[in-house]
Design an enzyme around this catalytic site. Structure first.
Site, mmCIF file in Angstrom:
data_model
loop_
_atom_site.group_PDB
_atom_site.id
_atom_site.type_symbol
_atom_site.label_atom_id
_atom_site.label_comp_id
_atom_site.label_asym_id
_atom_site.label_seq_id
_atom_site.Cartn_x
_atom_site.Cartn_y
_atom_site.Cartn_z
ATOM 1 N N SER A 155 -46.589 -4.505 -7.197
ATOM 2 C CA SER A 155 -47.252 -4.259 -6.204
ATOM 3 C C SER A 155 -48.326 -4.511 -6.415
ATOM 4 O O SER A 155 -48.899 -3.028 -7.379
ATOM 5 C CB SER A 155 -46.618 -2.892 -5.035
ATOM 6 O OG SER A 155 -45.106 -2.833 -5.329
ATOM 7 N N HIS A 197 -45.085 -9.191 -4.718
ATOM 8 C CA HIS A 197 -44.752 -9.424 -6.214
ATOM 9 C C HIS A 197 -43.944 -10.584 -6.355
ATOM 10 O O HIS A 197 -42.956 -11.928 -5.366
ATOM 11 C CB HIS A 197 -42.914 -8.514 -6.316
ATOM 12 C CG HIS A 197 -43.046 -6.690 -6.256
ATOM 13 N ND1 HIS A 197 -42.948 -6.815 -7.735
ATOM 14 C CD2 HIS A 197 -43.566 -6.165 -5.453
ATOM 15 C CE1 HIS A 197 -43.963 -5.126 -7.494
ATOM 16 N NE2 HIS A 197 -43.824 -4.920 -6.417
ATOM 17 N N HIS A 208 -36.003 -4.211 -8.245
ATOM 18 C CA HIS A 208 -35.954 -2.433 -7.678
ATOM 19 C C HIS A 208 -34.669 -1.988 -7.846
ATOM 20 O O HIS A 208 -34.068 -3.035 -6.782
ATOM 21 C CB HIS A 208 -37.485 -2.247 -6.212
ATOM 22 C CG HIS A 208 -38.809 -2.301 -6.481
ATOM 23 N ND1 HIS A 208 -39.443 -3.683 -6.578
ATOM 24 C CD2 HIS A 208 -39.524 -1.313 -6.330
ATOM 25 C CE1 HIS A 208 -40.485 -3.605 -6.580
ATOM 26 N NE2 HIS A 208 -40.463 -2.428 -6.950
ATOM 27 N N TYR A 237 -34.103 -0.131 -5.147
ATOM 28 C CA TYR A 237 -33.187 -0.320 -3.348
ATOM 29 C C TYR A 237 -32.811 -1.587 -3.340
ATOM 30 O O TYR A 237 -32.606 -0.972 -2.440
ATOM 31 C CB TYR A 237 -35.130 0.357 -2.892
ATOM 32 C CG TYR A 237 -36.120 -0.506 -2.455
ATOM 33 C CD1 TYR A 237 -36.158 -1.978 -2.237
ATOM 34 C CD2 TYR A 237 -37.037 -0.159 -3.011
ATOM 35 C CE1 TYR A 237 -37.130 -2.622 -2.321
ATOM 36 C CE2 TYR A 237 -38.391 -0.512 -3.567
ATOM 37 C CZ TYR A 237 -38.190 -2.056 -3.160
ATOM 38 O OH TYR A 237 -39.459 -2.721 -3.105
ATOM 39 N N GLU A 238 -33.100 -2.483 -4.110
ATOM 40 C CA GLU A 238 -32.742 -3.728 -3.571
ATOM 41 C C GLU A 238 -31.138 -3.354 -3.795
ATOM 42 O O GLU A 238 -30.262 -4.809 -3.333
ATOM 43 C CB GLU A 238 -33.231 -4.928 -4.385
ATOM 44 C CG GLU A 238 -34.419 -4.418 -4.239
ATOM 45 C CD GLU A 238 -35.477 -6.062 -4.914
ATOM 46 O OE1 GLU A 238 -34.956 -7.368 -5.255
ATOM 47 O OE2 GLU A 238 -36.336 -5.106 -5.443
ATOM 48 N N ALA A 287 -47.882 0.639 -8.035
ATOM 49 C CA ALA A 287 -48.622 1.197 -6.705
ATOM 50 C C ALA A 287 -48.246 2.328 -6.548
ATOM 51 O O ALA A 287 -46.490 2.277 -6.558
ATOM 52 C CB ALA A 287 -48.343 0.452 -5.560
ATOM 53 N N MET A 307 -41.672 4.218 -6.575
ATOM 54 C CA MET A 307 -40.480 3.704 -6.442
ATOM 55 C C MET A 307 -39.698 2.597 -7.434
ATOM 56 O O MET A 307 -38.919 1.561 -7.094
ATOM 57 C CB MET A 307 -39.991 2.630 -5.260
ATOM 58 C CG MET A 307 -40.130 3.661 -3.835
ATOM 59 S SD MET A 307 -40.139 2.563 -2.626
ATOM 60 C CE MET A 307 -41.074 3.834 -0.752
ATOM 61 N N SER A 308 -40.672 3.059 -8.856
ATOM 62 C CA SER A 308 -40.431 2.380 -9.836
ATOM 63 C C SER A 308 -39.929 2.997 -11.178
ATOM 64 O O SER A 308 -40.906 3.884 -11.292
ATOM 65 C CB SER A 308 -41.637 0.913 -10.056
ATOM 66 O OG SER A 308 -42.242 0.685 -10.466
ATOM 67 N N ASN A 314 -52.328 4.475 -1.604
ATOM 68 C CA ASN A 314 -52.111 5.448 0.004
ATOM 69 C C ASN A 314 -52.066 7.187 -1.478
ATOM 70 O O ASN A 314 -52.166 7.086 -1.899
ATOM 71 C CB ASN A 314 -51.144 5.288 0.691
ATOM 72 C CG ASN A 314 -49.822 4.878 -0.239
ATOM 73 O OD1 ASN A 314 -49.073 3.684 -1.247
ATOM 74 N ND2 ASN A 314 -49.490 6.079 0.056
ATOM 75 N N HIS A 369 -46.591 -0.590 4.523
ATOM 76 C CA HIS A 369 -46.786 -1.602 2.846
ATOM 77 C C HIS A 369 -47.832 -2.767 2.503
ATOM 78 O O HIS A 369 -48.028 -2.924 1.536
ATOM 79 C CB HIS A 369 -45.750 -2.039 3.033
ATOM 80 C CG HIS A 369 -45.318 -3.028 1.978
ATOM 81 N ND1 HIS A 369 -45.426 -2.066 0.393
ATOM 82 C CD2 HIS A 369 -44.571 -4.526 1.646
ATOM 83 C CE1 HIS A 369 -44.552 -3.140 -1.204
ATOM 84 N NE2 HIS A 369 -44.867 -4.460 0.081
HETATM 85 N N1 HPA Z 1 -44.674 5.818 -1.803
HETATM 86 C C1 HPA Z 1 -43.643 5.730 -2.517
HETATM 87 N N2 HPA Z 1 -43.695 4.289 -3.164
HETATM 88 C C2 HPA Z 1 -44.929 3.910 -2.923
HETATM 89 C C3 HPA Z 1 -45.891 4.625 -2.411
HETATM 90 C C4 HPA Z 1 -45.963 5.913 -1.613
HETATM 91 O O1 HPA Z 1 -46.684 6.300 -0.840
HETATM 92 N N3 HPA Z 1 -47.244 3.940 -2.319
HETATM 93 C C5 HPA Z 1 -47.095 2.981 -3.078
HETATM 94 N N4 HPA Z 1 -45.428 3.146 -3.232
#
Ligand code: HPA
Length: 273
Positions: free
Chosen positions: A31, A65, A87, A89-90, A117, A209-210, A233, A245
């Protein structure tokens, strides 16, 4: 462990489309990183193939993506850049998640470079920071390996590649990237502030998450891994603001030029080791 039949077929299709039988480095763009592909390639060296046309790839569902595979040269080094990952989570299971690692091995790469990210947990981290992964916490409860594959994960993120990447990036962007421990949560929901407190206690510097399944599979396949997070973030509860997001994507877009510079330096440096 050897690459899956789908990965071998995808590598063959990439070779046919690009005229390059092998790629020294394979790069997975997470991302916020997808936009750098265009600026990475030596002029005229780029061949882009939609994932839909390649065995084993599932078009990504998350915004940010792209769903393309690009063969190019970076300072003369043959690079396969995969923009758009699947991912956990998919809900498709670990197999499509680690397909890029298998394709990397199938195309002859010795190095898999992973980008993502991430939320920053450590005091002093700021949005836009680049952080090289030193280690990870697999909090997904999943593995991409099945059967008695007791893969060693000491130095899963190659210290030599990490040092070379940091030197190369410091030389071109004037900021030496920090190193950190990345915790992978299952997602897709962001964490609660209590979960972030837990992750900090466990020694995590970054959360995302990856990346973890890809690294595990890559080590099983005998690849050397270098991985880098863009802090998009500050983690949940750090600022008191909700997570969004679109802000994660905006932070990626804002840093695109710097990410391109960093990767243009990193790719040849890690290929030379
Ligand atoms: N948490 C989980 N996944 C992320 C985050 C986060 O704060 N930022 C970017 N991907």
């Amino acid at each position: 462990m050897s690459p899956t039949p789908d990965a071998l077929a995808a590598a063959e299709a990439v070779a046919a489309a690009s005229g390059r039988a092998s790629h020294e480095v394979t790069l997975v763009l997470g991302s916020g990183w997808s936009e750098v592909v265009a600026g990475l390639a030596d002029p005229g060296s780029e061949v882009t193939i939609p994932m839909a046309g390649l065995p084993g790839f599932t078009a990504p569902s998350a915004a940010g993506h792209r769903g393309t595979v690009t063969s190019c040269l970076v300072d003369g080094v043959a690079l396969l850049a995969i923009a758009g990952r699947t991912h956990l989570y998919e809900g498709l299971g670990p197999e499509p998640v680690v397909h890029p690692a298998h394709v990397a091995a199938a195309t002859g790469s010795r190095v898999l470079a992973l980008t993502n990210a991430a939320g920053g947990l450590r005091n002093g981290m700021a949005v836009g920071d680049l952080v090289l992964l030193r280690d990870h916490l697999n909090l997904t409860g999943r593995s991409p390996l099945t059967g008695p594959l007791f893969v060693d994960l000491v130095d899963a993120y190659s210290p030599a590649l990490r040092a070379a990447a940091a030197d190369a990036i410091a030389g071109t962007t004037s900021a030496r990237p920090a190193e950190g421990v990345y915790a992978q949560m299952p997602g897709p929901q962001y964490e609660t502030p209590a979960e972030i407190h837990m992750l900090r206690t466990l020694g995590a510097d970054l959360v995302g998450m990856s990346t973890v399944p890809e690294t595990v599979a890559a080590r099983g396949l005998g690849l050397n891994v270098v991985a880098m997070s863009l802090v998009t973030n500050l983690a949940a509860g750090v600022t008191g603001q909700p997570l969004d997001h679109t802000e994660v994507l905006a932070a990626g877009a804002a840093g695109a030029a710097r990410l391109t510079t960093a990767l243009r330096a990193l790719v040849p440096a890690v290929a030379r080791l």
